[in-house]
Design a protein around this motif. Structure first.
Motif, PDB file in Angstrom:
ATOM      1  N   THR B  71      -0.462 -10.170   2.645  1.00 16.70           N
ATOM      2  CA  THR B  71       0.038  -9.574   3.465  1.00 16.70           C
ATOM      3  C   THR B  71       1.549 -10.656   3.983  1.00 16.70           C
ATOM      4  O   THR B  71       1.255 -11.743   3.979  1.00 16.70           O
ATOM      5  CB  THR B  71      -0.556  -9.266   4.558  1.00 16.70           C
ATOM      6  N   LEU B 108       2.357  -2.062  -3.323  1.00 18.94           N
ATOM      7  CA  LEU B 108       2.871  -2.911  -2.036  1.00 18.94           C
ATOM      8  C   LEU B 108       3.092  -1.024  -1.402  1.00 18.94           C
ATOM      9  O   LEU B 108       3.514  -0.376  -1.810  1.00 18.94           O
ATOM     10  CB  LEU B 108       4.616  -3.450  -2.291  1.00 18.94           C
ATOM     11  N   SER B 109       1.945  -1.860  -0.316  1.00 18.56           N
ATOM     12  CA  SER B 109       3.240  -0.728   1.370  1.00 18.56           C
ATOM     13  C   SER B 109       4.141  -1.907   2.033  1.00 18.56           C
ATOM     14  O   SER B 109       4.337  -3.321   1.224  1.00 18.56           O
ATOM     15  CB  SER B 109       1.845  -1.097   2.344  1.00 18.56           C
ATOM     16  N   THR B 162       2.343  -5.807   2.406  1.00 22.90           N
ATOM     17  CA  THR B 162       1.572  -6.227   1.851  1.00 22.90           C
ATOM     18  C   THR B 162       1.099  -5.305   0.634  1.00 22.90           C
ATOM     19  O   THR B 162       1.628  -4.542   0.281  1.00 22.90           O
ATOM     20  CB  THR B 162       0.234  -5.395   2.772  1.00 22.90           C
ATOM     21  N   GLY B 163       0.333  -6.083  -0.001  1.00 25.83           N
ATOM     22  CA  GLY B 163       0.390  -5.810  -1.650  1.00 25.83           C
ATOM     23  C   GLY B 163      -1.237  -5.969  -2.147  1.00 25.83           C
ATOM     24  O   GLY B 163      -2.109  -7.330  -1.011  1.00 25.83           O
TER      25      GLY B 163
END
Lengths: 353, 353
Positions: B71, B108-109, B162-163
């Protein structure tokens, strides 16, 4: 290459990190102060083997399965309110979003945006609360990030948490599964979180009497799934409250809904505060309440499971799914009239989560 | 329950969401404006099947394997700078953190904290840039969140990404593997990102001449792994620059390092700007540069692979790992002296990423 001596980049007499006891821009700078902040506050509180590797990210082994992934930022004001604080909210909120996918929460990331001048004691208190909430919810905070913005460019603490969970094999929960005839079950009373936060923010006399419902919901959801209850859709009742959640599901599923006012629990002090403040509890944010939509045949068993858990002890049937109509959600009032429960254009209560 | 009529919560004549063309608090309120913002700006730009489900989170099936999770929040000022902007930075930065774990980035987010009054045109531009960067990096933005804070309590746009990535079977990359005798390879010239951002922020005359190195690094890393190069540790050179990265690795591995100034590439304009600004390029943040530490036997093959990729076209050997010593990192200068490259206490350049 002309390398200036490294001492030129250090203040002549550097202040020890914690002497001033507030967050400095330097705490976000990738240097020694940042490392100390991370070690002294975050790693100490969130202690777990994955975080301890202090790599750019956390890695772990998974078995074949279905993962769920969800993110939320938390900007609630004030930071501390009756029944919770931004730290526990940031953990439970994301745990609950995973639970609503039918997932068992596993790991969280934590991203902090801190305002220069923030008290380190306040930061410690928030981080300890996150750590306690993570333990209570059985999740580990495995990776993180800290940024510091200059004074006046943030608001003490913003937190992003992003969560990963595992969806049990065979579980499929989605608004697309909702059908006319499905029953809408509500897990408990609505409106307490928003009213609790607002009461402290506005310094109202009943501040402290009303507690946020903030709580982790993954155990009751996990139990419903483990007991083999067929659930079509789950949704927690955060921003926009029950009204927004039902409108969103109805919109995704292409159905209508009829709910009964008499069946929707609202605690007396919350009802009173809402009348005073001109708020409708159906639209007020909750942080520990959800709806479950399921075939009628499943309702008795579902209610029995839900009532075994304190967070859903007042679970009730509040309505049914109908054929598509517009606007989709209708409330049968206690006086026998019908009222449309539309999506509001905006916000009753800003920065409630 | 006395339910006030729903119309009471709507402004008498609500403003259409985009008429005022700025972000309103109501855009974060869980109502119609938020839904419109999400649909019109985010979903349209990030279009992909997982995001389109519009559930509380994204779910997908995984095969047995190792996942990486990382993140970062992005608070860079200004939002747009030569060679990039906060949107592309937010994608590449997190993609690169995954790459440094040896992972192939997947999802991702994106969490947005927007300040009331932000121009929707600026937001659109940032979101389009994120979408383009995601396509370039082969990742999908599958879940998101938007919060709005009142004017003066944020700074236009903060983004958390975040990934999640998958680590190829058999790949193990960790500072713990670093051994005395390992060679330190640097992927290219250092200092351009920090200087590019600072030059625009300060309105310096050379603003625009120096471009950020911001770029995705997963392809060159993926190629190194696919070619079977044995790599002990990877680290991108973000906050604190090359100096911080080497000190962190040396600290984790319990080793020392000797690097040669003459081998560390710094572009002429960057060197000039650093001299003017009193900055040391070794400490300036990069967003598209990394070090790889590996056994000496691997270096020739690694350099050949790296130089096939534009982002690592100037890859060079810059030093070696030695036995533990304190302080751990020593620079052999071009004039033949030794200089300690310590971790700074703070920050040369705040809000650089």
């Amino acid at each position: 290459m002309s390398m200036t001596d490294q001492a030129a980049f250090e203040p002549a007499c550097p202040l020890p990190a914690f002497e001033k006891n507030t967050v400095q821009l330097a705490h976000g700078g990738g240097g020694r102060l940042m490392r100390e902040l991370i070690q002294e506050i975050f790693v100490r509180a969130f202690d777990n083997p994955l975080l301890a590797t202090m790599h750019d990210g956390a890695t772990w082994h998974v078995e074949r399965g279905t993962l769920a992934f969800t993110t939320d930022s938390y900007v609630v004001r004030p930071l501390f309110f009756p029944g919770g604080d931004i730290g526990s909210l940031a953990v439970y909120g994301t745990v609950n979003d995973l639970a609503m996918c039918g997932a068992t929460p596993l790991y969280l990331s934590a991203g902090f945006i801190l305002e220069e001048g923030l008290s380190l004691d306040v930061l410690r208190q928030v981080v300890e609360s996150m750590a306690g909430a993570a333990r209570a919810a059985g999740v580990s905070i495995v990776t993180g990030d800290t940024k510091v913005v200059d004074r006046g460019k943030g608001d003490s603490i913003f937190i992003n948490t992003t969560g990963i969970g595992v969806v049990p094999s065979g579980t499929h929960i989605s608004p697309c599964l909702v059908r006319p005839g499905d029953v809408i079950v509500l897990s408990g009373d609505v409106g307490a979180h928003g009213v609790a936060v607002l009461s402290v923010r506005e310094g109202l006399s009943f501040a402290g009497d009303i507690h946020s419902d903030s709580a982790p919901l993954h155990e009751v959801i996990g139990d419903l799934i483990a007991q083999g209850i067929e659930i079509h859709c789950l949704r927690d009742l955060t921003r926009g409250g029950l009204a927004a959640a039902l409108n969103e599901i109805a919109g995704s599923a292409g159905v209508g809904m009829t709910i009964e006012e008499a069946n929707i629990p609202v605690l007396e002090p919350v009802r009173g505060a809402c009348e005073l403040l001109g708020l409708d509890p159906l639209y007020v944010a909750n942080e520990g309440r959800f709806v479950a939509l399921m075939p009628a045949s499943q309702v008795e068993a579902a209610l029995a499971v839900m009532r075994r858990h304190a967070v859903a002890g007042r679970a009730v049937r509040i309505g049914v799914v109908t054929d598509r109509r517009s606007p989709p959600v209708v409330l049968q009032t206690v006086v026998g009239t019908n009222r449309i429960v539309d999506l509001l254009s905006g916000e009753q209560l800003p920065r409630i989560c």
